[in-house]
Design an enzyme around this catalytic site. Structure first.
Site, mmCIF file in Angstrom:
data_model
loop_
_atom_site.group_PDB
_atom_site.id
_atom_site.type_symbol
_atom_site.label_atom_id
_atom_site.label_comp_id
_atom_site.label_asym_id
_atom_site.label_seq_id
_atom_site.Cartn_x
_atom_site.Cartn_y
_atom_site.Cartn_z
ATOM 1 N N PRO A 296 -4.515 48.293 39.160
ATOM 2 C CA PRO A 296 -5.115 46.962 39.090
ATOM 3 C C PRO A 296 -5.498 46.454 40.478
ATOM 4 O O PRO A 296 -5.073 47.027 41.490
ATOM 5 C CB PRO A 296 -4.001 46.105 38.466
ATOM 6 C CG PRO A 296 -2.743 46.827 38.810
ATOM 7 C CD PRO A 296 -3.091 48.285 38.800
ATOM 8 N N CYS A 297 -6.281 45.406 40.517
ATOM 9 C CA CYS A 297 -6.779 44.912 41.797
ATOM 10 C C CYS A 297 -5.631 44.472 42.697
ATOM 11 O O CYS A 297 -4.533 44.137 42.247
ATOM 12 C CB CYS A 297 -7.770 43.775 41.581
ATOM 13 S SG CYS A 297 -7.005 42.174 41.250
ATOM 14 N N LEU A 298 -5.900 44.465 43.990
ATOM 15 C CA LEU A 298 -4.864 44.125 44.970
ATOM 16 C C LEU A 298 -4.336 42.702 44.788
ATOM 17 O O LEU A 298 -3.168 42.431 45.106
ATOM 18 C CB LEU A 298 -5.418 44.304 46.378
ATOM 19 C CG LEU A 298 -5.752 45.742 46.790
ATOM 20 C CD1 LEU A 298 -6.497 45.750 48.112
ATOM 21 C CD2 LEU A 298 -4.495 46.594 46.876
ATOM 22 N N SER B 197 -3.450 41.290 42.241
ATOM 23 C CA SER B 197 -2.368 41.253 41.258
ATOM 24 C C SER B 197 -1.007 41.470 41.909
ATOM 25 O O SER B 197 0.023 41.262 41.273
ATOM 26 C CB SER B 197 -2.600 42.306 40.168
ATOM 27 O OG SER B 197 -2.468 43.619 40.698
#
Length: 285
Positions: free
Chosen positions: A180-182, A184
């Site tokens: 998941p994106c950073l 998160s």
């Protein structure tokens, strides 16, 4: 394509290809994760040059992911375009409430809608699968508001189905851990900033290189505290003086003041454990 797959998965695969073919001209929101990679491959098979994969580039994208997206698109043979998204210009996103992902996906889908005439597409699709419906996914609301289609859900694919099909199609990321994106990794309520996501990205890259681990997270907690999650089987390695000193020194050079090891080990979505039950329930609807 091989039919060595179980009959049920062959049926799902064929349904997926039929669904995408029926869409006409398709743009795939392509992150280079396993789900969107399978959708991109399916779109290329079903739609040929009527399909395009679009990757969002922003500070929240982990290092190396954009390059991997380009490699995968070339391997699949699908047309590929990169768009710069501006979620970091949105104060609602930066606040980092539990619905942060809603604002990120809204930015992405709004940009894709604007690009649709230029891309010459009729439908925008994502990589959501059946398992995503029961998780905390505010981005699913954004998808619904922008009429984004989820062909994996329509073809009744679970995450396990996606991995099995990716392996059958010999996609090199069939066993890639979720990424998941950073943003998160930033504790809810702690502002998302380019500096904080950069700090997390560099910390995770260091741990992967130093320890050779595939699955890990560096959670950015308040007061510049790093909470490291690794598989339980790797916890003992942190007792080594040399490893501990290297990690501490490097993390402090990145701006972390406190470095902790989570004894529960790696687990996806651990940030969601602090959310009220009603937030999780609402997002699952």
């Amino acid at each position: 394509m091989s039919d060595s797959l179980p009959v049920q998965l062959v049926e799902k695969r064929d349904a997926l290809l039929g669904i995408l073919s029926g869409y006409g001209r398709v743009a795939v929101a392509f992150s280079a994760g396993i789900d969107s990679t399978v959708v991109a491959k399916a779109a290329q098979l079903a739609c040929g040059d009527r399909a395009v994969a679009v990757t969002a580039d922003s500070p929240s994208l982990a290092g190396g992911e954009l390059e991997e997206a380009k490699r995968l698109a070339a391997l699949i043979g699908i047309r590929h375009q990169v768009v710069r998204t501006e979620e970091f210009e949105n104060s609602d996103y930066l606040k980092n409430a539990s619905n942060r992902c809603y604002f990120c996906k809204t930015e992405l889908y709004t940009q894709l809608e604007g690009l649709a005439p230029q891309l010459n597409v009729d439908v925008i699709v994502n990589g959501a699968n059946l398992d995503d419906r029961g998780d905390h996914r505010p981005g699913m609301q954004a998808a619904s508001e922008h009429d984004i289609r989820s062909p994996l859900i329509e073809a009744e694919f679970t995450k396990a189905d996606v991995r099995a099909l990716a392996a059958d199609w010999e996609l090199p990321i069939w066993d890639k851990p979720a990424s998941p994106c950073l943003s998160s990794r930033i504790a809810y309520g702690l502002s998302v900033t380019p500096e904080r996501v950069r700090r997390v990205d560099e910390a995770e890259c260091f741990l992967r290189e130093e320890l050779g681990l595939r699955e890990l997270r560096v959670r950015h907690e308040p007061n510049d505290l790093a909470r490291i999650e690794v598989p339980v089987t790797a916890l003992a390695r942190f007792a080594n003086d040399d490893i501990r000193d290297k990690i501490t020194t490097h993390f402090k050079s990145l701006g972390f003041k406190f470095i902790t090891l989570d004894l529960e080990g790696f687990r996806s979505g651990s940030m969601n454990s602090v959310l009220p039950l009603e937030s999780l329930t609402m997002s699952a609807k």
